[in-house]
Scaffold this motif. Structure first.
Motif, short mmCIF file in Angstrom:
data_model
loop_
_atom_site.label_atom_id
_atom_site.label_comp_id
_atom_site.label_asym_id
_atom_site.label_seq_id
_atom_site.Cartn_x
_atom_site.Cartn_y
_atom_site.Cartn_z
N ALA A 17 51.17 34.59 54.25
CA ALA A 17 50.33 35.34 53.29
C ALA A 17 50.58 34.88 51.87
N ALA A 18 51.85 34.67 51.57
CA ALA A 18 52.20 34.21 50.22
C ALA A 18 51.64 32.83 49.96
N LEU A 19 51.74 31.96 50.97
CA LEU A 19 51.23 30.61 50.82
C LEU A 19 49.73 30.61 50.63
N PHE A 20 49.03 31.47 51.39
CA PHE A 20 47.56 31.56 51.28
C PHE A 20 47.16 32.07 49.88
N SER A 21 47.91 33.07 49.43
CA SER A 21 47.63 33.63 48.10
C SER A 21 47.85 32.59 47.02
N TYR A 22 48.93 31.81 47.14
CA TYR A 22 49.21 30.77 46.15
C TYR A 22 48.13 29.71 46.16
N ALA A 23 47.68 29.36 47.35
CA ALA A 23 46.64 28.34 47.47
C ALA A 23 45.36 28.80 46.81
N GLN A 24 45.06 30.11 46.97
CA GLN A 24 43.84 30.65 46.36
C GLN A 24 43.94 30.65 44.84
N SER A 25 45.13 31.09 44.32
CA SER A 25 45.29 31.21 42.87
C SER A 25 45.38 29.87 42.19
N SER A 26 45.91 28.87 42.88
CA SER A 26 46.09 27.57 42.25
C SER A 26 44.85 26.69 42.37
N SER A 27 43.97 27.03 43.30
CA SER A 27 42.77 26.21 43.45
C SER A 27 41.73 26.59 42.41
N PRO A 28 41.01 25.65 41.80
CA PRO A 28 39.99 25.96 40.79
C PRO A 28 38.89 26.81 41.39
N ALA A 29 38.36 27.74 40.59
CA ALA A 29 37.24 28.57 41.04
C ALA A 29 36.02 27.69 41.26
N LYS A 30 35.13 28.19 42.09
CA LYS A 30 33.92 27.44 42.44
C LYS A 30 33.10 27.10 41.21
N GLU A 31 32.90 28.09 40.32
CA GLU A 31 32.09 27.87 39.13
C GLU A 31 32.76 26.91 38.15
N GLU A 32 34.09 26.94 38.15
CA GLU A 32 34.81 26.03 37.26
C GLU A 32 34.64 24.58 37.72
N ILE A 33 34.65 24.41 39.02
CA ILE A 33 34.42 23.07 39.58
C ILE A 33 32.99 22.62 39.26
N LYS A 34 32.06 23.55 39.44
CA LYS A 34 30.66 23.25 39.14
C LYS A 34 30.48 22.84 37.69
N PHE A 35 31.18 23.54 36.80
CA PHE A 35 31.11 23.22 35.37
C PHE A 35 31.68 21.82 35.11
N ALA A 36 32.81 21.52 35.75
CA ALA A 36 33.50 20.24 35.52
C ALA A 36 32.71 19.05 36.06
N LYS A 37 32.08 19.21 37.21
CA LYS A 37 31.42 18.08 37.87
C LYS A 37 29.94 17.98 37.56
N GLY A 38 29.32 19.12 37.20
CA GLY A 38 27.86 19.13 37.11
C GLY A 38 27.29 18.60 35.81
N ASN A 39 25.97 18.49 35.78
CA ASN A 39 25.29 18.11 34.55
C ASN A 39 25.20 19.33 33.62
N ILE A 40 24.50 19.19 32.51
CA ILE A 40 24.48 20.30 31.54
C ILE A 40 23.83 21.54 32.14
N ASN A 41 22.77 21.37 32.91
CA ASN A 41 22.13 22.53 33.53
C ASN A 41 23.06 23.23 34.52
N ASP A 42 23.86 22.43 35.22
CA ASP A 42 24.86 23.01 36.12
C ASP A 42 25.90 23.79 35.32
N LYS A 43 26.28 23.23 34.20
CA LYS A 43 27.26 23.91 33.35
C LYS A 43 26.71 25.25 32.84
N ILE A 44 25.44 25.24 32.45
CA ILE A 44 24.80 26.48 31.98
C ILE A 44 24.83 27.54 33.08
N ALA A 45 24.44 27.12 34.29
CA ALA A 45 24.41 28.04 35.43
C ALA A 45 25.81 28.56 35.73
#
Length: 391
Positions: A17-45
Motif C-alpha cells: 500500500a505504501a509503495l502504491f501510494s508513493y508511486a501515485q504521489s511521485s508520478s506526474p499528474a495527467k494534466e501536467e504531462i499533457k501540459f509538458a508534452k502538448g501544443n499550446i492548445n493542449d496546454k490551455i486545456a
C-alpha cells in the motif's frame, strides 16, 4: 495459519500500500504531462481542466518566456488568459515583486485586450486579499499613459477605470478626475464617476483640493458624484457638501448672483440639514445672509427662502437667533411702512424663533403683535412663540 504468517502477510500488505501510494504521489499528474508534452492548445486545456495553481503559474512562465517569439499569436494569448485567471493569489503574498513582474511582462508583452482585461481582473482579486500600493501604481501608470497618448478608449481602458475603483488611492483620483474634465473619453463618464465614488474614503484630500479650485460647473459635477451617491456614508457626503457650500459662497463673492448658484447652494444646505450636520452651524449662519440677498434679488422664491430658513435654524441653532430677530425687525418696519412682506416668510422666521426658544427674541416677537395690518395668523404665531421662550 500461524500467528507469524499472519504478521508477515499484514506487513507485506502495508508495504505494498505504501509503495502504491508513493508511486501515485511521485508520478506526474495527467494534466501536467499533457501540459509538458502538448501544443499550446493542449496546454490551455490542461490549465483549464486541472484546477492546479502550480500549473497556472507554469502557463504564465511559458507565456512570459515566449511572448517576444510568438508576438501576436492568438493561441499564446489564450494560454495567457487561462494562466492569469487560474494564477494562485497566495503566490502574491509570498513573492509580491516576482508576481508583479510576471503580470507586467504578460500585460505589456502580449498585445491582446482579453489578456490585459484578465490581468486587471486578477489584480483586483489579489488586492482584495492583500492591499499593495504597487498594484495601484501599476494600474495608475497604464491609465496615465493611455490618457497622455489620446485616442479612443478600448475595453482595457474601461477595465482599468473599474479596477481603480477597487485598488485606487489619491493619485488615482487625480487621474480619474482629469479624465472626467476632458472630452476625450466622455462615453466613460459614468464608469469614471463610479470609480471615483468607490475610492472617496481614500482620496479625501484630493476631493477637498478639487473643491477648493472648482467653479460652479465643477462643483456641480463633484456634488453629483459624491454628495448624491447613497452608497457613500452620510457623514462623508455631509462633509463634502459643507466644503462645496463654502466654496460656492466664495464663488458668489467674486461674481454676480444667479438663480443657478442660489438653487445649488440651497440643495447643499438641505443635505447638511437632512444629515443633522451641526458642525456646519457657523457656515449656515453666514449662508443666511447670502440666501437673503438671493431672495431679495428674486433668485429664490418665498417657498425656497422659507426652506433655507428652516435649514439654518436646524443647523445653526442658537447662533441663528440674532440674524433671525434682525430680519424680523426689518420685516416689521416694512409692514409698518406699508410694504408688506410675504406672509409665509414672516411665519417661517417666527416659527423658527419659537423652535429655538431663546429669550433674546422676546422684543422682536412682541413687536409683531403691535404692528398694524399684520394678518391675525401672523400675530397668533408671534403670541405662541412668546409662550415658548425659555427664561
Amino acid at each position: 495459519m500461524t500467528e507469524c504468517t499472519k504478521k508477515t502477510l499484514a506487513f507485506c500488505a502495508l508495504a505494498l500500500a505504501a509503495l502504491f501510494s508513493y508511486a501515485q504521489s511521485s508520478s506526474p499528474a495527467k494534466e501536467e504531462i499533457k501540459f509538458a508534452k502538448g501544443n499550446i492548445n493542449d496546454k490551455i486545456a490542461a490549465v483549464k481542466s486541472s484546477g492546479d495553481s502550480a500549473l497556472a503559474k507554469k502557463a504564465v512562465d511559458f507565456v512570459v518566456e515566449n511572448a517576444l517569439l510568438l508576438k501576436g499569436d492568438r493561441d499564446l494569448a489564450g494560454l495567457a488568459v487561462a494562466g492569469i485567471l487560474s494564477y494562485p493569489v497566495e503566490e502574491s503574498k509570498k513573492n509580491p515583486q516576482a508576481v508583479l513582474q510576471d503580470f507586467s511582462d504578460v500585460f505589456y508583452g502580449v498585445d491582446d485586450v482579453n489578456v490585459r482585461v484578465s490581468v486587471l481582473e486578477k489584480i483586483a482579486a489579489i488586492y482584495a486579499q492583500r492591499e499593495d500600493s504597487d498594484w495601484t501604481a501599476f494600474v495608475n501608470g497604464y491609465l496615465s499613459q493611455k490618457l497622455a497618448a489620446g485616442g479612443s478608449a478600448d475595453e482595457t481602458v474601461k477595465k482599468s477605470i473599474s479596477t481603480l475603483g477597487v485598488v485606487g488611492n489619491g493619485s488615482s483620483f487625480n487621474i480619474l478626475y482629469s479624465i472626467l474634465r476632458q472630452p476625450v473619453w466622455s462615453e466613460l463618464d459614468a464608469d469614471v464617476s463610479s470609480a471615483l465614488a468607490k475610492i472617496s474614503d481614500k482620496s479625501l484630500n484630493e476631493i477637498f483640493d478639487a473643491i477648493d479650485k472648482a467653479e460652479l460647473v465643477e462643483l456641480k459635477q463633484l456634488t453629483k458624484i459624491f454628495v448624491k451617491n447613497s452608497e457613500i456614508s452620510a457623514a462623508l457626503r455631509a462633509e463634502i457638501a459643507e466644503k462645496s457650500l463654502n466654496r460656492s459662497m466664495i464663488i458668489e463673492g467674486a461674481s454676480s448672483n444667479s438663480q443657478d448658484l442660489a438653487l445649488f447652494q440651497l440643495e447643499l444646505l438641505q443635505v447638511l440639514a437632512d444629515n443633522k450636520w451641526t458642525r456646519a452651524g457657523d457656515l449656515a449662519k453666514k449662508y443666511f445672509t447670502v440666501a437673503k440677498t438671493a431672495y431679495n434679488g428674486k433668485y429664490l422664491n418665498s417657498q425656497q427662502w422659507t426652506q433655507a430658513i428652516s435649514c439654518v435654524e436646524a443647523l445653526a441653532s442658537r447662533a441663528a437667533v440674532l440674524p433671525f430677530t434682525e430680519y424680523l425687525d426689518q420685516m416689521n418696519k416694512a409692514q409698518e411702512a406699508g410694504n408688506s412682506p410675504d406672509k409665509t416668510v414672516v411665519l417661517a422666521i417666527i416659527n423658527a424663533l419659537a423652535e429655538l426658544g431663546d429669550k433674546s427674541s422676546f422684543d422682536s416677537l412682541l413687536y409683531v403683535t403691535y404692528v398694524k395690518d399684520y394678518p391675525e395668523e401672523v400675530a397668533a404665531a408671534a403670541r405662541n412663540a412668546l409662550t415658548r421662550l425659555k427664561w
